[in-house]
Design a protein around this motif. Structure first.
Motif, PDB file in Angstrom:
ATOM      1  N   VAL A 108      35.599  38.134  31.814  1.00  0.00           N
ATOM      2  CA  VAL A 108      34.557  37.389  30.762  1.00  0.00           C
ATOM      3  C   VAL A 108      33.642  36.073  31.248  1.00  0.00           C
ATOM      4  N   GLY A 138      32.688  36.626  34.439  1.00  0.00           N
ATOM      5  CA  GLY A 138      31.028  35.984  34.914  1.00  0.00           C
ATOM      6  C   GLY A 138      30.169  34.928  33.873  1.00  0.00           C
ATOM      7  N   SER A 148      38.838  28.960  36.014  1.00  0.00           N
ATOM      8  CA  SER A 148      38.203  30.889  35.642  1.00  0.00           C
ATOM      9  C   SER A 148      39.239  31.118  37.296  1.00  0.00           C
ATOM     10  N   PRO A 165      29.225  38.705  32.650  1.00  0.00           N
ATOM     11  CA  PRO A 165      30.416  39.136  31.943  1.00  0.00           C
ATOM     12  C   PRO A 165      30.773  39.871  31.275  1.00  0.00           C
TER      13      PRO A 165
END
Length: 301
Positions: free
Chosen positions: A31, A34, A193, A232
């Motif tokens: 998520v 994304g 991330s 995501p």
């Protein structure tokens, strides 16, 4: 092969407590990647993501030697590298990819030197490179969840500003936007991330989770907002199905997730209604048929 029902039963098995943790981290990583990956694809900075993915190595190595949190160590190293890249890239005498390459190899070399002196580093290096669903401690789950929420919140709060810089830097500068601060913010979000995804998917393949779902979503819509919803969602589905298949067939988790995401991208590239190969061929055929009818009608009249 393990059925889906049996997989859900294993998720609830107390003896397999690592499995739901792996699933949770995989989905959260997908998520976050994304959403942030949509900016990466929009800006064409895939090389930045690749460099950051490797620049977290010294932080992981130092954390391993000190027996600290690998996630926190990787985040510190990734954020520092991201800041250095953003600052040094402001000098337009050097292109951004040159600066990225310098810090990328420097950071990775530092990681190799640090971890080579640690006893038993070979196994940890393998886990770092390829991921390990069995080695995620509870503390890292909380760190990943907190970092993920923070990144999503920052992406939401500074969405318009980051998009403005990505589309036209000079226009954004003339509008008074802090270009350096926004560059640093985006690089830091990419770094975090990457770090939250390394444990499940591995350092070698992590860039795929950042780029492939976003690129797939890009083929499905022209709207960035919808793209940041689709990316995501695609990543999360691939993470869930990939983890299930890897557990059912006993194959590497990271590679399975990436192969599945790549297969979805290829299918989308072919079948996407407007931007896919089939859609373009149908559009061209429709135009050709229209031109042919336009030519025939006057002749018939």
């Amino acid at each position: 092969m393990l059925s889906l029902v049996e997989f859900f039963q294993d998720l609830g098995n107390p003896l397999l407590s690592f499995l739901p943790k792996a699933l949770l981290v995989a989905v959260m990583s997908a998520v976050v990647c994304g959403v942030i990956g949509s900016h990466v694809v929009l800006r064409g900075m895939v090389f930045v993501g690749h460099a950051v993915a490797h620049s977290v190595f010294p932080g992981l190595a130092i954390a391993f030697v000190l027996q600290g949190s690998l996630v926190v160590g990787g985040m510190v190293a990734g954020v520092l590298t991201a800041v250095f890249v953003a600052v040094f890239s402001q000098n337009r005498r050097l292109k951004e990819d040159s600066v990225i390459g310098i810090f990328f190899v420097g950071a990775f070399a530092l990681g190799i030197v640090v971890i080579s002196g640690a006893p038993g580093y070979s196994g940890s290096l393998q886990n770092f490179l390829f991921g390990s669903i069995t080695g995620i401690p509870d503390s890292n789950v909380y760190v990943v969840a907190g970092a993920g929420v923070a990144m999503l919140l920052l992406a939401f709060l500074f969405h318009k500003e980051i998009v403005a810089v990505s589309l036209d830097r000079e226009m954004a500068r003339s509008a008074g936007l802090p270009i350096l601060a926004l560059d640093i913010l985006l690089y830091v979000m990419v770094a975090v991330s990457v770090v939250v995804s390394v444990q499940v998917i591995g350092n070698i393949l992590v860039i795929a989770l950042l780029v492939v779902p976003a690129a797939t979503a890009r083929l499905l819509t022209d709207r960035l907002g919808l793209m940041m919803v689709l990316a995501p969602a695609i990543g999360a589905v691939c993470a869930f199905v990939g983890l299930y298949l890897s557990w059912a067939v006993d194959i590497p988790t990271g590679g399975t997730i990436v192969l599945l995401a790549t297969a979805v991208f290829v299918l989308t590239w072919v079948l996407a209604p407007r931007h896919g190969l089939l859609g373009k061929l149908l559009a061209q055929r429709s135009v050709a048929d229209g031109e042919e009818r336009a030519v025939r009608e006057p002749v018939a009249a």
